[in-house]
Enzyme design. Structure first.
Site, short mmCIF file in Angstrom:
data_model
loop_
_atom_site.label_atom_id
_atom_site.label_comp_id
_atom_site.label_asym_id
_atom_site.label_seq_id
_atom_site.Cartn_x
_atom_site.Cartn_y
_atom_site.Cartn_z
N ASP A 35 -0.41 -0.29 16.53
CA ASP A 35 -0.17 1.15 16.73
C ASP A 35 -0.76 1.66 18.05
OD1 ASP A 35 1.23 1.28 14.40
OD2 ASP A 35 -0.31 2.32 13.24
N LYS A 44 -3.73 9.85 9.60
CA LYS A 44 -2.47 9.91 8.86
C LYS A 44 -2.34 8.71 7.92
CE LYS A 44 1.43 8.40 10.95
NZ LYS A 44 2.17 7.38 10.18
N ASN A 45 -2.64 7.53 8.45
CA ASN A 45 -2.41 6.31 7.66
C ASN A 45 -3.42 6.12 6.54
OD1 ASN A 45 -0.21 5.82 9.19
ND2 ASN A 45 -1.05 4.04 10.29
N ARG A 52 11.08 -4.45 8.41
CA ARG A 52 9.99 -3.96 7.57
C ARG A 52 10.32 -3.94 6.08
NH1 ARG A 52 7.12 1.12 10.52
NH2 ARG A 52 5.34 0.50 9.28
N CYS A 90 13.98 0.29 9.69
CA CYS A 90 13.53 1.42 10.49
C CYS A 90 13.52 0.97 11.93
CB CYS A 90 12.18 1.92 10.05
SG CYS A 90 10.84 0.93 10.62
N ARG A 115 5.25 13.75 13.60
CA ARG A 115 4.91 12.95 12.43
C ARG A 115 3.46 12.47 12.49
NH1 ARG A 115 8.09 7.96 11.66
NH2 ARG A 115 6.54 7.91 10.03
C1 UD1 Z 1 1.00 0.21 8.22
C2 UD1 Z 1 0.87 1.47 9.06
C3 UD1 Z 1 1.55 1.29 10.41
C4 UD1 Z 1 0.98 0.05 11.10
C5 UD1 Z 1 1.07 -1.17 10.19
C6 UD1 Z 1 0.38 -2.40 10.79
C7 UD1 Z 1 0.80 3.20 7.37
C8 UD1 Z 1 1.46 4.37 6.72
N1 UD1 Z 1 1.48 2.56 8.32
O1 UD1 Z 1 2.40 0.00 8.01
O2 UD1 Z 1 1.30 2.46 11.20
O3 UD1 Z 1 1.73 -0.20 12.28
O4 UD1 Z 1 0.43 -0.89 8.93
O5 UD1 Z 1 -0.93 -2.13 11.09
O6 UD1 Z 1 -0.34 2.88 7.07
N2 UD1 Z 1 5.94 -7.07 5.72
C9 UD1 Z 1 6.82 -7.86 5.01
N3 UD1 Z 1 6.99 -7.61 3.68
C10 UD1 Z 1 6.31 -6.61 3.05
C11 UD1 Z 1 5.42 -5.81 3.78
C12 UD1 Z 1 5.25 -6.07 5.12
O7 UD1 Z 1 7.45 -8.76 5.56
O8 UD1 Z 1 6.51 -6.45 1.83
C13 UD1 Z 1 5.76 -7.33 7.16
C14 UD1 Z 1 6.22 -6.15 8.02
O9 UD1 Z 1 7.61 -6.21 8.28
C15 UD1 Z 1 5.38 -6.34 9.24
C16 UD1 Z 1 4.05 -6.88 8.70
O10 UD1 Z 1 4.37 -7.40 7.42
O11 UD1 Z 1 5.96 -7.29 10.10
C17 UD1 Z 1 2.95 -5.87 8.56
O12 UD1 Z 1 3.41 -4.76 7.85
P1 UD1 Z 1 2.44 -3.82 7.00
O13 UD1 Z 1 1.02 -4.17 7.30
O14 UD1 Z 1 2.87 -3.86 5.58
O15 UD1 Z 1 2.74 -2.39 7.62
P2 UD1 Z 1 2.90 -1.02 6.87
O16 UD1 Z 1 1.96 -0.93 5.70
O17 UD1 Z 1 4.34 -0.73 6.66
#
Ligand code: UD1
Length: 428
Positions: free
Chosen positions: A315, A22-23, A130, A125, A407
């Site tokens: 995850d 999915k990711n 996030r 969320c 999902r």
């Molecule tokens: C993706 C995955 C999710 C997984 C996560 C971490 C998808 C669709 N989802 O989520 O299943 O759990 O990676 O492996 O691929 N952060 C910030 N600012 C930002 C972006 C992120 O502070 O602009 C923080 C987030 O709150 C979190 C951390 O960085 O604490 C990691 O988030 P991120 O790696 O961006 O996760 P996702 O891409 O949302």
């Protein structure tokens, strides 16, 4: 709303086929926005999040034709041929974005190709705040003009984006993906330092290369992209889902079963396999996947800390916690990626688990048996951890709010029941 009923205690035996990740699929679908030619993706999982992304892309003017069907028990997945002719509409509306945070992945490619993008802010969320600040800061470094107005990200780059050196202050999977896509159509060279190394990021990078992008350092923490004037169409197969793989490995382990997990890429799950092996689970390679059995000595508690790839994935934290809940001894599980990602803990405790949370760590003291209960969870991985606990528990477990599972887990009930689980889904 549907619910899942499980009578625990059956050792799972048989074969489970793993679908596309999915990711990986979500950013790959967003990559279709980068070209007017057709991007054809195969091995797409049949999941609610994929349908949400398809709806969003259709809203943006992408023509999508579907082929292949994963609902027949086969392993061919779905094929989507996606053509983003003209991007007339560059607004990703709240109604679709609020359903799925990953919708923000349309921002980078849309901005790079059309010179503008309006994307609803995803908001908070269930697993923490996030934010998307790192995506926005990085796009600004490529010359984007970004404003937040009325709940929307308004991004503009009327004369295109320009390559730059971007160092992410923390590892972000989605941020790296958005920037990879944007930089592929920027002028000149972009260097992304402290980039995410997740296999799903590498999958996107390989697909972009197939579309004509030039990217060095794939799979490492430094990605160097030479921007192109245009990308072209391609055919690409989505990488197998390592989280689905790990989840079924835990299902085998927690029930004392014997599962062959076909289509799994063991090389993408080394951190999880190491933990499971230390806990007393046997994982052996097969021709096209892995075979997971529980070693004779039972399960032992193991300490775990979630980290960006190649560390232990956040995850898989909830699923392995369900396993630790019935292991011998204690396990300390520390969550370093997301705040508030222990929502499964009170529910596991209702099933008889002994777990205490102290800040970002949970101390899990293994119990001999879990017992069935009515439970519910508020995110995808938390929900599946309750399914796993239910498979091992005495008596009946009823899991509410099944839409979270839809999902991210394709045909979960079918796959488990085909291996002997006493599990069924019913409408309330
Ligand atoms: C993706 C995955 C999710 C997984 C996560 C971490 C998808 C669709 N989802 O989520 O299943 O759990 O990676 O492996 O691929 N952060 C910030 N600012 C930002 C972006 C992120 O502070 O602009 C923080 C987030 O709150 C979190 C951390 O960085 O604490 C990691 O988030 P991120 O790696 O961006 O996760 P996702 O891409 O949302």
């Amino acid at each position: 709303m549907d619910r899942i009923l499980i009578r625990g205690g059956k050792a799972l035996k048989g074969n489970i086929q793993i679908g596309g990740a999915k990711n990986a699929a979500l950013p790959l679908m967003a990559a279709s926005l980068l070209t007017g030619e057709t991007l054809s993706l195969s091995n797409l999982p049949h999941l609610a999040d994929i349908s949400t992304m398809a709806k969003l892309l259709a809203e943006l003017g992408v023509d999508i034709s579907m082929d292949g069907d994963a609902s027949n028990g086969g392993n061919d997945g779905r094929v989507f041929a996606m053509t983003a002719g003209n991007l007339d509409n560059t607004t990703a509306p709240y109604d679709l974005v609020r359903k799925m945070r990953a919708s923000v992945l349309v921002l980078g490619p849309m901005l790079a190709r059309a010179g503008r993008a309006r994307v609803s802010l995803p908001g908070g969320c269930a697993i923490g705040t996030r934010p998307v600040d790192l995506h926005l800061q990085a796009l600004q470094q490529l010359g984007a003009d970004i404003e937040l107005s009325e709940g929307y990200i308004e991004a503009r780059a009327p004369t295109g984006l320009t390559g730059a050196k971007v160092t992410f202050p923390m590892v972000t999977v989605g941020g790296t993906e958005n920037l990879l896509m944007a930089a592929s159509l920027a002028k000149g060279e972009t260097v992304l330092a402290n980039a995410a190394r997740e296999p799903e990021v590498a999958d996107l990078a390989h697909c972009l290369v197939a579309m004509g992008a030039e990217i060095d350092g794939i799979g490492t923490g430094t990605l160097t992209i030479q921007g192109k004037d245009a990308l072209h169409g391609a055919e690409y197969a989505v990488v197998p889902d390592r989280i689905e793989t790990g989840t079924y490995a835990v299902a085998a382990a927690i029930t004392g079963g014997d599962l062959t997990i076909s289509g799994a890429r063991a090389d993408l799950s080394e951190a999880v396999n190491k933990v499971l092996t230390s806990a007393g689970v046997d994982i052996a390679p097969t021709n096209d996947g892995i075979r997971v059995t529980r070693a004779d000595g039972g399960l032992r508690g193991v300490d775990i800390m979630t980290e960006p790839y190649p560390g232990f994935p956040t995850d898989m934290q909830a699923q392995v916690m369900a396993l630790m809940a019935v292991a011998d001894g204690a396990s300390m599980m520390t969550e370093t990626i997301f705040e508030n990602r222990f929502m499964h803990v009170p529910e596991l405790c209702r099933m008889g688990a002994d777990i205490n949370v102290h800040g970002a760590s949970a101390i899990v003291r293994g119990v001999k048996k879990l017992s069935g209960a009515q439970v519910m969870a508020t995110d995808l991985r938390a929900s599946v951890s309750l399914v796993l606990a239910g498979l091992a528990a005495e008596g009946e477990t009823v899991i509410n709010r099944v839409y979270h599972l839809d999902r991210g887990y394709e045909r979960l009930v079918d796959k488990l029941s085909a291996c002997g689980a006493d599990i069924r889904r019913e409408s309330e």
